[in-house]
Design a protein around this motif. Sequence first.
Motif, PDB file in Angstrom:
ATOM      1  N   ASN A 188      -8.015 -22.533  11.535  1.00 26.60           N
ATOM      2  CA  ASN A 188      -8.553 -23.883  11.310  1.00 26.60           C
ATOM      3  C   ASN A 188      -8.023 -24.492  10.019  1.00 26.60           C
ATOM      4  OD1 ASN A 188      -9.992 -23.828  13.685  1.00 26.60           O
ATOM      5  ND2 ASN A 188     -11.939 -23.290  12.718  1.00 26.60           N
ATOM      6  N   ALA A 189      -7.723 -23.653   9.046  1.00 28.90           N
ATOM      7  CA  ALA A 189      -7.171 -24.124   7.772  1.00 28.90           C
ATOM      8  C   ALA A 189      -5.659 -24.358   7.870  1.00 28.90           C
ATOM      9  CB  ALA A 189      -7.474 -23.117   6.666  1.00 28.90           C
ATOM     10  N   ARG A 190      -5.097 -24.065   9.029  1.00 30.04           N
ATOM     11  CA  ARG A 190      -3.661 -24.223   9.303  1.00 30.04           C
ATOM     12  C   ARG A 190      -2.803 -23.247   8.495  1.00 30.04           C
ATOM     13  NH1 ARG A 190      -4.088 -30.624   9.370  1.00 30.04           N
ATOM     14  NH2 ARG A 190      -5.126 -30.808  11.374  1.00 30.04           N
ATOM     15  N   PHE A 191      -3.342 -22.064   8.283  1.00 24.82           N
ATOM     16  CA  PHE A 191      -2.591 -21.000   7.646  1.00 24.82           C
ATOM     17  C   PHE A 191      -1.834 -20.223   8.722  1.00 24.82           C
ATOM     18  CE2 PHE A 191      -6.229 -20.566   4.305  1.00 24.82           C
ATOM     19  CZ  PHE A 191      -5.845 -21.761   3.711  1.00 24.82           C
ATOM     20  N   ASN A 192      -0.722 -19.623   8.358  1.00 23.57           N
ATOM     21  CA  ASN A 192      -0.008 -18.719   9.261  1.00 23.57           C
ATOM     22  C   ASN A 192      -0.745 -17.390   9.255  1.00 23.57           C
ATOM     23  OD1 ASN A 192       1.847 -20.747   9.483  1.00 23.57           O
ATOM     24  ND2 ASN A 192       3.439 -19.713   8.338  1.00 23.57           N
ATOM     25  N   VAL A 193      -0.935 -16.820  10.427  1.00 21.93           N
ATOM     26  CA  VAL A 193      -1.706 -15.583  10.528  1.00 21.93           C
ATOM     27  C   VAL A 193      -0.914 -14.524  11.289  1.00 21.93           C
ATOM     28  CG1 VAL A 193      -3.831 -14.516  11.377  1.00 21.93           C
ATOM     29  CG2 VAL A 193      -3.881 -16.876  10.542  1.00 21.93           C
ATOM     30  N   ASP A 194      -0.779 -13.366  10.675  1.00 22.36           N
ATOM     31  CA  ASP A 194      -0.284 -12.177  11.349  1.00 22.36           C
ATOM     32  C   ASP A 194      -1.425 -11.171  11.332  1.00 22.36           C
ATOM     33  OD1 ASP A 194       2.242 -13.250  11.722  1.00 22.36           O
ATOM     34  OD2 ASP A 194       3.095 -12.267   9.962  1.00 22.36           O
ATOM     35  N   ILE A 195      -1.622 -10.499  12.453  1.00 21.88           N
ATOM     36  CA  ILE A 195      -2.703  -9.520  12.560  1.00 21.88           C
ATOM     37  C   ILE A 195      -2.098  -8.126  12.660  1.00 21.88           C
ATOM     38  CG2 ILE A 195      -4.665  -8.742  13.933  1.00 21.88           C
ATOM     39  CD1 ILE A 195      -4.961 -11.690  14.860  1.00 21.88           C
ATOM     40  N   ILE A 196      -2.618  -7.234  11.836  1.00 18.42           N
ATOM     41  CA  ILE A 196      -2.205  -5.840  11.878  1.00 18.42           C
ATOM     42  C   ILE A 196      -3.435  -4.986  12.183  1.00 18.42           C
ATOM     43  CG2 ILE A 196      -0.287  -6.186  10.265  1.00 18.42           C
ATOM     44  CD1 ILE A 196      -2.055  -4.853   8.080  1.00 18.42           C
ATOM     45  N   SER A 197      -3.205  -3.773  12.574  1.00 19.84           N
ATOM     46  CA  SER A 197      -4.297  -2.837  12.783  1.00 19.84           C
ATOM     47  C   SER A 197      -4.933  -2.501  11.435  1.00 19.84           C
ATOM     48  CB  SER A 197      -3.747  -1.562  13.428  1.00 19.84           C
ATOM     49  OG  SER A 197      -4.714  -0.547  13.400  1.00 19.84           O
ATOM     50  N   SER A 198      -6.234  -2.341  11.431  1.00 16.73           N
ATOM     51  CA  SER A 198      -6.897  -1.992  10.166  1.00 16.73           C
ATOM     52  C   SER A 198      -6.403  -0.648   9.631  1.00 16.73           C
ATOM     53  CB  SER A 198      -8.415  -1.984  10.330  1.00 16.73           C
ATOM     54  OG  SER A 198      -8.809  -1.071  11.330  1.00 16.73           O
ATOM     55  N   SER A 199      -5.952   0.222  10.505  1.00 13.80           N
ATOM     56  CA  SER A 199      -5.434   1.518  10.053  1.00 13.80           C
ATOM     57  C   SER A 199      -4.065   1.381   9.377  1.00 13.80           C
ATOM     58  CB  SER A 199      -5.342   2.498  11.222  1.00 13.80           C
ATOM     59  OG  SER A 199      -4.419   2.047  12.188  1.00 13.80           O
ATOM     60  N   ASP A 200      -3.377   0.248   9.588  1.00  9.30           N
ATOM     61  CA  ASP A 200      -2.076   0.021   8.956  1.00  9.30           C
ATOM     62  C   ASP A 200      -2.180  -0.636   7.584  1.00  9.30           C
ATOM     63  OD1 ASP A 200      -0.697   1.114  11.073  1.00  9.30           O
ATOM     64  OD2 ASP A 200      -0.453  -0.806  12.099  1.00  9.30           O
ATOM     65  N   PHE A 201      -3.387  -1.015   7.172  1.00 12.65           N
ATOM     66  CA  PHE A 201      -3.564  -1.701   5.888  1.00 12.65           C
ATOM     67  C   PHE A 201      -3.352  -0.750   4.723  1.00 12.65           C
ATOM     68  CE2 PHE A 201      -6.096  -2.639   2.170  1.00 12.65           C
ATOM     69  CZ  PHE A 201      -5.664  -3.911   1.862  1.00 12.65           C
ATOM     70  N   ASN A 202      -2.620  -1.229   3.732  1.00  7.83           N
ATOM     71  CA  ASN A 202      -2.624  -0.646   2.395  1.00  7.83           C
ATOM     72  C   ASN A 202      -2.272  -1.788   1.448  1.00  7.83           C
ATOM     73  OD1 ASN A 202       0.234  -0.449   1.350  1.00  7.83           O
ATOM     74  ND2 ASN A 202       0.489   0.714   3.236  1.00  7.83           N
ATOM     75  N   HIS A 203      -2.784  -1.746   0.262  1.00  9.34           N
ATOM     76  CA  HIS A 203      -2.702  -2.909  -0.621  1.00  9.34           C
ATOM     77  C   HIS A 203      -1.283  -3.405  -0.838  1.00  9.34           C
ATOM     78  CE1 HIS A 203      -6.947  -3.137  -1.585  1.00  9.34           C
ATOM     79  NE2 HIS A 203      -6.954  -1.822  -1.592  1.00  9.34           N
ATOM     80  N   GLY A 204      -0.385  -2.560  -1.255  1.00 11.86           N
ATOM     81  CA  GLY A 204       0.981  -2.993  -1.537  1.00 11.86           C
ATOM     82  C   GLY A 204       1.775  -3.281  -0.282  1.00 11.86           C
ATOM     83  N   GLY A 205       1.701  -2.390   0.693  1.00 16.36           N
ATOM     84  CA  GLY A 205       2.482  -2.541   1.915  1.00 16.36           C
ATOM     85  C   GLY A 205       2.118  -3.773   2.704  1.00 16.36           C
ATOM     86  N   THR A 206       0.843  -4.083   2.763  1.00 16.99           N
ATOM     87  CA  THR A 206       0.403  -5.265   3.504  1.00 16.99           C
ATOM     88  C   THR A 206       0.916  -6.538   2.845  1.00 16.99           C
ATOM     89  OG1 THR A 206      -1.536  -4.076   4.290  1.00 16.99           O
ATOM     90  CG2 THR A 206      -1.631  -6.476   4.372  1.00 16.99           C
ATOM     91  N   ARG A 207       0.861  -6.614   1.537  1.00 17.60           N
ATOM     92  CA  ARG A 207       1.392  -7.781   0.833  1.00 17.60           C
ATOM     93  C   ARG A 207       2.904  -7.889   1.033  1.00 17.60           C
ATOM     94  NH1 ARG A 207      -3.082  -6.161  -1.613  1.00 17.60           N
ATOM     95  NH2 ARG A 207      -4.442  -7.683  -2.598  1.00 17.60           N
TER      96      ARG A 207
END
Length: 92
Positions: free
Chosen positions: A49-68
């Motif tokens: 709704n804010a017109r941001f670009n969104v990519d979705i990853i699995s929560s298990s793939d999250f890590n602070h540096g890698g996700t950024r």
Amino acid sequence: MKYFIAIPTYNGGELWKKSAEAINNNLDHPLVQIIDSSSKDDTVKISNNARFNVDIISSSDFNHGGTRNLAWQKYQNDYDVVVFLTQDAIVQ
């Protein structure tokens, strides 16, 4: 200088809604890249709704540096600067 904003999100809730509104109200319409870790709430809907670009990853793939870095890698050739924010940062 061209810049974009990269924000990892996960179940941001009402605070994310305030943060997204603040970005849109206080910045001159930069590209905003969201990397969402499969939120279960309205975080993705708020981002869209804010017109941001969104990519979705699995929560298990999250890590602070890698996700950024996913966002940086996507736009590194098109922008001079990346601004990394957290989902609870309120831009003023």
